[in-house]
Motif scaffolding. Structure first.
Motif, PDB file in Angstrom:
ATOM      1  N   GLY A  86       0.809  -1.232   0.000  1.00  0.00           N
ATOM      2  CA  GLY A  86       0.000   0.000   0.000  1.00  0.00           C
ATOM      3  C   GLY A  86       0.837   1.275   0.000  1.00  0.00           C
ATOM      4  O   GLY A  86       0.555   2.215  -0.746  1.00  0.00           O
ATOM      5  N   TRP A  87       1.878   1.313   0.838  1.00  0.00           N
ATOM      6  CA  TRP A  87       2.716   2.532   0.903  1.00  0.00           C
ATOM      7  C   TRP A  87       3.413   2.758  -0.441  1.00  0.00           C
ATOM      8  O   TRP A  87       3.505   3.883  -0.921  1.00  0.00           O
ATOM      9  CB  TRP A  87       3.757   2.409   2.027  1.00  0.00           C
ATOM     10  CG  TRP A  87       3.226   2.606   3.417  1.00  0.00           C
ATOM     11  CD1 TRP A  87       1.942   2.414   3.838  1.00  0.00           C
ATOM     12  CD2 TRP A  87       3.958   3.044   4.573  1.00  0.00           C
ATOM     13  NE1 TRP A  87       1.843   2.693   5.178  1.00  0.00           N
ATOM     14  CE2 TRP A  87       3.049   3.078   5.653  1.00  0.00           C
ATOM     15  CE3 TRP A  87       5.287   3.379   4.798  1.00  0.00           C
ATOM     16  CZ2 TRP A  87       3.448   3.461   6.936  1.00  0.00           C
ATOM     17  CZ3 TRP A  87       5.690   3.752   6.079  1.00  0.00           C
ATOM     18  CH2 TRP A  87       4.767   3.800   7.143  1.00  0.00           C
ATOM     19  N   ASP A 113      10.604  -6.614   2.188  1.00  0.00           N
ATOM     20  CA  ASP A 113       9.764  -7.253   3.214  1.00  0.00           C
ATOM     21  C   ASP A 113      10.185  -8.705   3.401  1.00  0.00           C
ATOM     22  O   ASP A 113      10.766  -9.311   2.508  1.00  0.00           O
ATOM     23  CB  ASP A 113       8.277  -7.209   2.813  1.00  0.00           C
ATOM     24  CG  ASP A 113       7.356  -7.358   4.023  1.00  0.00           C
ATOM     25  OD1 ASP A 113       6.814  -6.338   4.480  1.00  0.00           O
ATOM     26  OD2 ASP A 113       7.214  -8.487   4.538  1.00  0.00           O
ATOM     27  N   ASP A 129      14.707 -10.493   5.400  1.00  0.00           N
ATOM     28  CA  ASP A 129      14.490 -10.185   6.815  1.00  0.00           C
ATOM     29  C   ASP A 129      15.472  -9.080   7.165  1.00  0.00           C
ATOM     30  O   ASP A 129      16.691  -9.309   7.191  1.00  0.00           O
ATOM     31  CB  ASP A 129      14.728 -11.429   7.678  1.00  0.00           C
ATOM     32  CG  ASP A 129      14.421 -11.155   9.150  1.00  0.00           C
ATOM     33  OD1 ASP A 129      14.389  -9.965   9.557  1.00  0.00           O
ATOM     34  OD2 ASP A 129      14.217 -12.124   9.897  1.00  0.00           O
ATOM     35  N   PHE A 130      14.955  -7.898   7.418  1.00  0.00           N
ATOM     36  CA  PHE A 130      15.830  -6.746   7.637  1.00  0.00           C
ATOM     37  C   PHE A 130      16.632  -6.876   8.932  1.00  0.00           C
ATOM     38  O   PHE A 130      17.611  -6.153   9.124  1.00  0.00           O
ATOM     39  CB  PHE A 130      15.003  -5.452   7.627  1.00  0.00           C
ATOM     40  CG  PHE A 130      15.848  -4.218   7.645  1.00  0.00           C
ATOM     41  CD1 PHE A 130      16.706  -3.938   6.592  1.00  0.00           C
ATOM     42  CD2 PHE A 130      15.824  -3.354   8.725  1.00  0.00           C
ATOM     43  CE1 PHE A 130      17.522  -2.813   6.605  1.00  0.00           C
ATOM     44  CE2 PHE A 130      16.631  -2.217   8.758  1.00  0.00           C
ATOM     45  CZ  PHE A 130      17.478  -1.951   7.690  1.00  0.00           C
ATOM     46  N   ASP A 153       7.318   0.590   7.998  1.00  0.00           N
ATOM     47  CA  ASP A 153       6.044   0.202   8.627  1.00  0.00           C
ATOM     48  C   ASP A 153       6.226  -1.209   9.189  1.00  0.00           C
ATOM     49  O   ASP A 153       5.259  -1.925   9.407  1.00  0.00           O
ATOM     50  CB  ASP A 153       4.936   0.230   7.554  1.00  0.00           C
ATOM     51  CG  ASP A 153       3.536   0.259   8.154  1.00  0.00           C
ATOM     52  OD1 ASP A 153       3.398   0.569   9.349  1.00  0.00           O
ATOM     53  OD2 ASP A 153       2.568  -0.025   7.419  1.00  0.00           O
TER      54      ASP A 153
HETATM   55  C1  LIG Z   1       1.838  -3.427   8.690  1.00  0.00           C
HETATM   56  S1  LIG Z   1       2.637  -4.388   7.502  1.00  0.00           S
HETATM   57  C2  LIG Z   1       3.178  -3.188   6.343  1.00  0.00           C
HETATM   58  C3  LIG Z   1       2.098  -2.648   5.472  1.00  0.00           C
HETATM   59  C4  LIG Z   1       2.645  -1.841   4.313  1.00  0.00           C
HETATM   60  N1  LIG Z   1       3.193  -0.583   4.764  1.00  0.00           N
HETATM   61  C5  LIG Z   1       1.591  -1.565   3.282  1.00  0.00           C
HETATM   62  O1  LIG Z   1       1.204  -0.415   3.108  1.00  0.00           O
HETATM   63  O2  LIG Z   1       1.148  -2.504   2.623  1.00  0.00           O
HETATM   64  C6  LIG Z   1       4.132  -4.801   8.326  1.00  0.00           C
HETATM   65  C7  LIG Z   1       5.107  -5.574   7.478  1.00  0.00           C
HETATM   66  O3  LIG Z   1       6.355  -5.617   8.151  1.00  0.00           O
HETATM   67  C8  LIG Z   1       7.006  -6.784   7.708  1.00  0.00           C
HETATM   68  N2  LIG Z   1       8.139  -7.105   8.586  1.00  0.00           N
HETATM   69  C9  LIG Z   1       8.112  -7.390   9.909  1.00  0.00           C
HETATM   70  N3  LIG Z   1       9.341  -7.668  10.355  1.00  0.00           N
HETATM   71  C10 LIG Z   1      10.183  -7.545   9.288  1.00  0.00           C
HETATM   72  C11 LIG Z   1      11.570  -7.732   9.107  1.00  0.00           C
HETATM   73  N4  LIG Z   1      12.365  -8.129  10.120  1.00  0.00           N
HETATM   74  N5  LIG Z   1      12.107  -7.514   7.883  1.00  0.00           N
HETATM   75  C12 LIG Z   1      11.312  -7.159   6.843  1.00  0.00           C
HETATM   76  N6  LIG Z   1       9.975  -6.977   6.952  1.00  0.00           N
HETATM   77  C13 LIG Z   1       9.413  -7.175   8.157  1.00  0.00           C
HETATM   78  C14 LIG Z   1       5.902  -7.831   7.744  1.00  0.00           C
HETATM   79  O4  LIG Z   1       6.219  -8.940   6.934  1.00  0.00           O
HETATM   80  C15 LIG Z   1       4.709  -7.035   7.237  1.00  0.00           C
HETATM   81  O5  LIG Z   1       4.501  -7.242   5.871  1.00  0.00           O
END
Ligand SMILES: C[S@@+](CC[C@H](N)C(=O)[O-])C[C@H]1O[C@@H](n2cnc3c(N)ncnc32)[C@H](O)[C@@H]1O
Length: 241
Positions: A86-87, A113, A129-130, A153
């Motif tokens: 979405g972003w 992501d 995985d960041f 996010d």
């Molecule tokens: C709330 S969602 C993001 C929504 C996104 N901003 C959108 O508009 O579609 C949070 C995301 O953070 C990702 N996430 C969580 N921990 C992460 C990590 N260590 N590395 C990369 N992505 C991560 C999850 O897989 C998830 O897709």
């Protein structure tokens, strides 16, 4: 039918699918039923489906950018935790604006992501995985230069324990901030989701050393019953002298 950000046409199928799911789940008073019911009644979910955004989160970055104006024509953007996208969908037309003032500015968006993301025209996507060792170096390689905006996010799935979730998200936000310190142009912007709790003080202190302004914002699209808010740090001061 209207044209959507992905260039696809839809006809309200998302709402119909949700209604079917709620009907099926009714009678089982589980948290998933309550979640589905809330989705069905949420005006931002309806708007996201009607406008072709992949999630209601799109409106959060739209509202933040309408206030702080960081997704400007030509901007180079890193979107951490970008799934389902979405972003990124909001960023594409804003950084690639065509117009009298903007000229023919072409931006660049790098989305990262843990999960695989369906392709989005105008976005370079990577699954990563960041928090893995060396992840920031990979992002720097893909970026291949400086960025004007680093936005995150990132959020792990809720553990059901408020303090644990808070500490996890602060760790994600800090990791994103350290990437921002390395890649942002002077004057650049850092945006990150946080959950309110005790460990924010250190993060605020860290950001205030490197940015001229640090604001804490709860955009209207962020649910009022959630402790979620966003830190928007503007005016990156550059590398310490
Ligand atoms: C709330 S969602 C993001 C929504 C996104 N901003 C959108 O508009 O579609 C949070 C995301 O953070 C990702 N996430 C969580 N921990 C992460 C990590 N260590 N590395 C990369 N992505 C991560 C999850 O897989 C998830 O897709």
């Amino acid at each position: 039918m209207t044209k959507k950000p992905d260039g696809k046409n839809t006809s309200g199928r998302g709402q119909r699918d949700l209604k079917v799911k709620v009907k099926t789940a009714r009678g089982r008073k589980s948290s998933s039923t309550r979640w589905l019911q809330r989705q069905l009644n949420d005006p931002y979910v309806k708007r996201a489906q009607a406008d072709g955004y992949r999630g209601r989160a799109a409106f959060k970055i739209m509202e933040l950018d309408d206030k702080f104006r960081f997704l400007v024509p030509g901007a180079r953007v890193v979107d951490l935790g970008c799934a389902p996208g979405g972003w990124c969908q909001v960023a594409v037309p804003r950084v690639n604006a065509l117009g009298e003032k903007a000229g023919k500015a072409q931006g660049f968006i790098l989305g990262v992501d843990l999960q695989e993301v369906e392709p989005i025209a105008g976005v370079e996507l990577h699954q990563l995985d960041f928090m893995d060792e060396g992840a920031d170096d990979k992002v720097k390689d893909w970026l291949g230069g400086k960025a004007d905006v680093v936005m995150s996010d990132m959020a792990a799935a809720s553990s059901g324990h408020k303090q644990t979730d808070h500490l996890r998200i602060i760790a994600l936000c800090e990791a994103a901030a350290y990437l921002a310190f390395d890649v942002l142009e002077e004057g650049g912007t850092f945006v990150s989701k946080v959950l309110a709790g005790g460990a924010e003080g250190e993060l605020q202190k860290l950001l205030k050393q490197r940015f001229t302004k640090v604001a804490n914002v709860k955009p209207p699209a962020s649910r009022s019953d959630s402790s979620e808010k966003f830190v928007v740090a503007t005016g990156f001061r550059g590398a310490p002298g």
